[in-house]
Write a protein that holds these residues in place. Structure first.
Motif, short mmCIF file in Angstrom:
data_model
loop_
_atom_site.label_atom_id
_atom_site.label_comp_id
_atom_site.label_asym_id
_atom_site.label_seq_id
_atom_site.Cartn_x
_atom_site.Cartn_y
_atom_site.Cartn_z
N PRO A 532 -19.00 27.62 -2.06
CA PRO A 532 -18.43 27.49 -0.72
C PRO A 532 -17.94 26.09 -0.41
CG PRO A 532 -20.49 28.72 -0.67
CD PRO A 532 -20.35 28.18 -2.06
N ALA A 533 -18.58 25.09 -1.01
CA ALA A 533 -18.18 23.71 -0.73
C ALA A 533 -16.76 23.42 -1.20
CB ALA A 533 -19.15 22.74 -1.41
N LYS A 534 -16.17 24.34 -1.96
CA LYS A 534 -14.83 24.11 -2.46
C LYS A 534 -13.81 24.04 -1.33
CE LYS A 534 -11.74 25.25 -6.22
NZ LYS A 534 -11.60 25.95 -7.48
N LYS A 535 -14.17 24.54 -0.19
CA LYS A 535 -13.26 24.48 0.95
C LYS A 535 -13.15 23.08 1.53
CE LYS A 535 -14.23 29.28 2.28
NZ LYS A 535 -14.75 30.16 3.35
N GLN A 536 -14.04 22.18 1.06
CA GLN A 536 -14.00 20.81 1.56
C GLN A 536 -12.68 20.15 1.19
OE1 GLN A 536 -17.23 18.46 0.13
NE2 GLN A 536 -16.39 16.52 0.86
N LYS A 537 -12.11 19.43 2.12
CA LYS A 537 -10.83 18.78 1.89
C LYS A 537 -11.00 17.64 0.90
CE LYS A 537 -7.02 16.44 4.27
NZ LYS A 537 -6.52 15.95 5.58
N PRO A 538 -10.20 17.59 -0.18
CA PRO A 538 -10.34 16.51 -1.15
C PRO A 538 -9.94 15.16 -0.55
CG PRO A 538 -8.36 17.80 -1.58
CD PRO A 538 -9.13 18.53 -0.53
N LEU A 539 -10.53 14.09 -1.07
CA LEU A 539 -10.25 12.75 -0.58
C LEU A 539 -8.97 12.23 -1.23
CD1 LEU A 539 -13.87 11.34 -0.82
CD2 LEU A 539 -12.69 12.18 1.22
N SER A 540 -8.13 11.61 -0.43
CA SER A 540 -6.83 11.14 -0.89
C SER A 540 -6.67 9.66 -0.56
CB SER A 540 -5.71 11.95 -0.24
OG SER A 540 -4.46 11.55 -0.72
N PHE A 541 -6.04 8.92 -1.48
CA PHE A 541 -5.82 7.49 -1.29
C PHE A 541 -4.34 7.19 -1.59
CE2 PHE A 541 -10.22 8.09 -2.32
CZ PHE A 541 -10.90 7.23 -1.46
N THR A 542 -3.71 6.44 -0.72
CA THR A 542 -2.28 6.17 -0.83
C THR A 542 -2.02 4.82 -1.49
OG1 THR A 542 -1.83 7.48 1.13
CG2 THR A 542 -0.12 5.94 0.44
N VAL A 543 -1.26 4.84 -2.58
CA VAL A 543 -0.87 3.63 -3.30
C VAL A 543 0.36 3.05 -2.63
CG1 VAL A 543 -0.06 2.67 -5.49
CG2 VAL A 543 -1.81 4.48 -5.48
N VAL A 544 0.29 1.77 -2.22
CA VAL A 544 1.42 1.14 -1.53
C VAL A 544 2.04 0.01 -2.34
CG1 VAL A 544 0.59 1.78 0.76
CG2 VAL A 544 -0.12 -0.41 -0.25
N HIS A 545 1.37 -0.41 -3.41
CA HIS A 545 1.91 -1.52 -4.21
C HIS A 545 1.47 -1.34 -5.66
CE1 HIS A 545 1.37 -5.72 -5.92
NE2 HIS A 545 2.67 -5.63 -5.71
N VAL A 546 2.38 -1.59 -6.58
CA VAL A 546 2.11 -1.48 -8.02
C VAL A 546 2.57 -2.75 -8.71
CG1 VAL A 546 2.65 -0.25 -10.15
CG2 VAL A 546 2.36 1.03 -8.02
N ARG A 547 1.72 -3.27 -9.59
CA ARG A 547 2.11 -4.38 -10.47
C ARG A 547 1.80 -3.97 -11.91
NH1 ARG A 547 -1.35 -9.52 -9.74
NH2 ARG A 547 -2.78 -8.27 -11.01
N ASP A 548 2.82 -3.97 -12.74
CA ASP A 548 2.69 -3.56 -14.14
C ASP A 548 3.00 -4.77 -15.02
OD1 ASP A 548 2.99 -2.49 -16.72
OD2 ASP A 548 3.74 -0.58 -15.95
N LEU A 549 1.96 -5.38 -15.57
CA LEU A 549 2.13 -6.60 -16.36
C LEU A 549 2.46 -6.30 -17.82
CD1 LEU A 549 -0.70 -8.86 -14.89
CD2 LEU A 549 1.75 -8.94 -14.44
N THR A 550 2.58 -5.04 -18.15
CA THR A 550 3.08 -4.65 -19.48
C THR A 550 4.60 -4.54 -19.47
OG1 THR A 550 1.05 -3.38 -19.80
CG2 THR A 550 2.83 -3.00 -21.37
#
Length: 634
Positions: A532-550
């Motif tokens: 039943p706990a599957k109805k719980q809303k998943p947690l979401s995090f928004t990425v606003v900045h990316v740095r790719d040093l490769t």
């Protein structure tokens, strides 16, 4: 492989008998193997290669000769064995020849100056370390460089200090630090006492490739090498301790009111005597209680699976011994004594401090005492601290509130050391630098991490707090209350196959390539979960900045380019979220690991802890996807 004198011939073969660059195209791996055997003085590794040829094991030959060790986060480091991709006498010889060529470049005057200033070489207690050090010394002596050589095992910090004290043009330390017993390494320092960085390491590597043949028949026996070198071990040990006291000791009176009992473990390494010397010179109460089963140097590290104080369980034996002795503080070095680990006993259990927590305690101790000695506000602004970009942002917060300069660098003390050198050159005062992987440096006597002098400073702080009735954990909580509760997860998956790591980073780049901002979500329920706990809303995090040093991409700069150094050969991506949380993914420069760092902050500790756990789960589920990419914890 272990050192067996019966497996060595005295000299290397005559120079010029083959050219690695001209290996025949026919049967290339066999040809390369045979060419390598022709210059390998170690009968054991020659036999290792001959066995592969006899079995016609082309796959193993390609694996052995298809890559070459390159200068990474901490110099050359890898498994001991045959071929250019492992640590062995030939690789060390070629590295030394490359360094010698670079040191003597720039004309006759520059070469003469380099020869006069000389180089310093040290080594730890690992299998073959002494032999590798002799090999490097023989090369440097051959080209006329003065060689300061420490013939017995020493902690790594003595080499950069030796460069400063003696005015050397460069130095080398043979060690694999905290790596498994099968590994060894070759750290290279330049005249500023910092480890080498691009383009210097690339120039040396190019010279290595151009000088793969031995220049002469090197005799690398003790009898041939040591009489031509200058043994500076005692001089450096004494002056190292004296300078650490001068620069780093803050309390001028003995801490006689402290009854704190401290336990020390060298993790089967070389730190014990230097720690005892430093302890006495700092005027600390008594002596640390030594965990006898781990304080004698042993290259097989018999009581730990990995000789890394960061590893879970690595401090268990020292903590158990401390309990027996009624000690409530454990201080540990890694085997070459350039890192510091700390465990503190509370009322119910041992708490192993993270690198970030040790750093915050040290940074506050150093800053508060610096303010006492420097009252002018403008002079205080010249002080600076450094941290690697994957370390906690709490030092940045502290700098903003206290008014000193703070800068981040790439991962690895080689970057912090060179950044410190640059800032010192512009009139700034270096106070402290650290990386979350329990590496710390205090003061400018040398610009590399140092587990010995930092241990003495930490002990001085702990005893001072104890004498005033305050514990380390109380002090730490107070600092986080002042600067915000910064909570970090610093973990990893083993990733011995490069293709798996490449797949993870390709997935991350596909996500941000589709557009920024984008969201990642924690998978709260495994496949097939119908609870039943599957109805719980998943947690979401928004990425606003990316740095790719490769790839050399930064979404937050006008030109899309990062300010930090770009390395197309090393995977590293940093994501910043809408709430200010940060995640960095990177491939380890010294071990087959995919590391991830997740940090959050909040004014309430419980809120920060809950946020950390949620974001960590989202990073693992949405970015790393261990089940999809075949990653493992072991």
């Amino acid at each position: 492989f272990s050192l067996n004198p019966n497996l060595f011939v005295r000299g290397f073969p005559p120079p010029g008998h083959f050219d690695m660059a001209g290996v025949a195209e026919v049967r290339p791996w066999v040809a390369q193997a045979e060419a390598w055997m022709a210059i390998d003085p170690n009968l054991h590794t020659r036999q290792e290669v001959q066995d592969l040829i006899d079995r016609n094991d082309i796959v193993a030959l390609e694996r052995t000769f298809g890559k070459r060790l390159a200068f990474g986060t901490a110099g050359l480091r890898g498994r001991m064995g045959a071929g250019p991709g492992c640590m062995n006498e030939v690789v060390v010889l070629q590295a030394a020849q490359g360094i010698a060529r670079r040191l003597l470049a720039g004309g006759d005057a520059a070469a003469a100056a380099a020869k006069k200033r000389g180089v310093i070489i040290g080594h730890d207690h690992r299998h073959n370390s002494h032999r590798f050090a002799l090999t490097a010394a023989a090369v440097f002596l051959h080209v006329g460089l003065k060689v300061y050589f420490m013939p017995h095992m020493v902690p790594t910090p003595l080499v950069p200090w030796g460069i400063r004290k003696l005015g050397c043009v460069a130095g080398a330390m043979v060690t694999a630090s905290h790596n498994p017993k099968q590994d060894n390494g070759f750290k290279v320092y330049w005249g500023n006492t910092a480890q080498i960085i691009p383009p210097l390491d690339q120039e040396i590597h190019s010279q290595m490739l151009a000088n793969t043949d031995p220049w002469t028949t090197y005799d690398i026996s003790d009898q041939a090498v040591l009489p031509k070198c200058i043994d500076v071990t005692q001089e450096l040990q004494e002056s190292y301790v004296a300078m650490a006291v001068q620069q780093c000791r803050h309390l001028q009176t003995p801490l006689t009111l402290s009854s704190l009992k401290t336990t020390y473990t060298a993790m089967h390494g070389v730190g014990l005597q230097s720690v005892l010397d430093m302890w006495k010179a700092f005027g600390l109460p008594g002596e640390p209680l030594c965990c006898a089963s781990q304080c004698t140097p042993d290259p097989d590290f018999p009581t730990v699976a990995f000789p890394n104080p960061e590893e879970k369980g690595a401090l268990d034996r020292a903590c158990a011994y401390a309990d027996e002795q009624g000690s409530t503080l454990v201080l540990a070095n890694d085997p070459d004594a350039d890192r510091l680990a700390v465990a503190v006993r509370n009322t119910t259990e041992w708490v192993v401090l993270t690198g970030n927590e040790i750093a915050l305690l040290l940074a506050d101790w150093i800053w508060q005492r610096y303010k006492v000695t420097v009252e002018d506000e403008e002079d205080r602004k010249k002080a600076f601290m450094l941290a690697s970009t994957v370390s906690s942002k709490v030092l940045r917060r502290m700098a903003e509130q206290e008014g000193f300069l703070f800068e981040e660098t790439l991962t690895g003390f080689k970057w912090m050391g060179n950044k410190a050198s640059d800032l010192i050159g512009t009139g700034h005062r270096f106070l402290f630098a650290y990386e979350v992987e329990i590496g710390f440096a205090i003061g400018d006597m040398s610009l590399d991490k140092d587990g010995v002098r930092c241990l003495a400073v930490f002990a001085e702080m702990a005893h001072s707090l104890h004498a005033r009735g305050r514990g380390l954990l109380d002090q730490l909580h107070g600092l986080y209350s002042r600067y915000g509760f910064h909570k970090m997860v610093n973990s990893y998956f083993f990733c011995p196959e490069a293709s798996k790591m490449d797949a993870v980073f390709a997935h991350v780049r596909a996500l941000y390539g589709a557009g920024i901002p984008f969201a990642i979500t924690a998978n709260l329920h495994p496949p097939g979960d119908t609870s039943p706990a599957k109805k719980q809303k998943p947690l979401s995090f928004t990425v606003v900045h990316v740095r790719d040093l490769t790839l050399g991409y930064d979404s937050g700069t006008p030109d899309g380019k990062p300010s930090l150094h770009v390395d197309s050969t090393a995977q590293m991506v940093t994501l910043t979220f809408a709430d200010g949380s940060v995640c960095t993914l990177r491939g380890s420069g010294t071990e087959p690991k995919l590391k991830y760092y997740v940090e959050v902050s909040a004014s309430v500790e419980a809120d920060a802890e809950a946020l950390k756990q949620a974001l960590m789960q989202a990073v693992v589920d949405a970015l790393l996807q261990p089940h999809v990419h075949g990653l493992s914890r072991q």
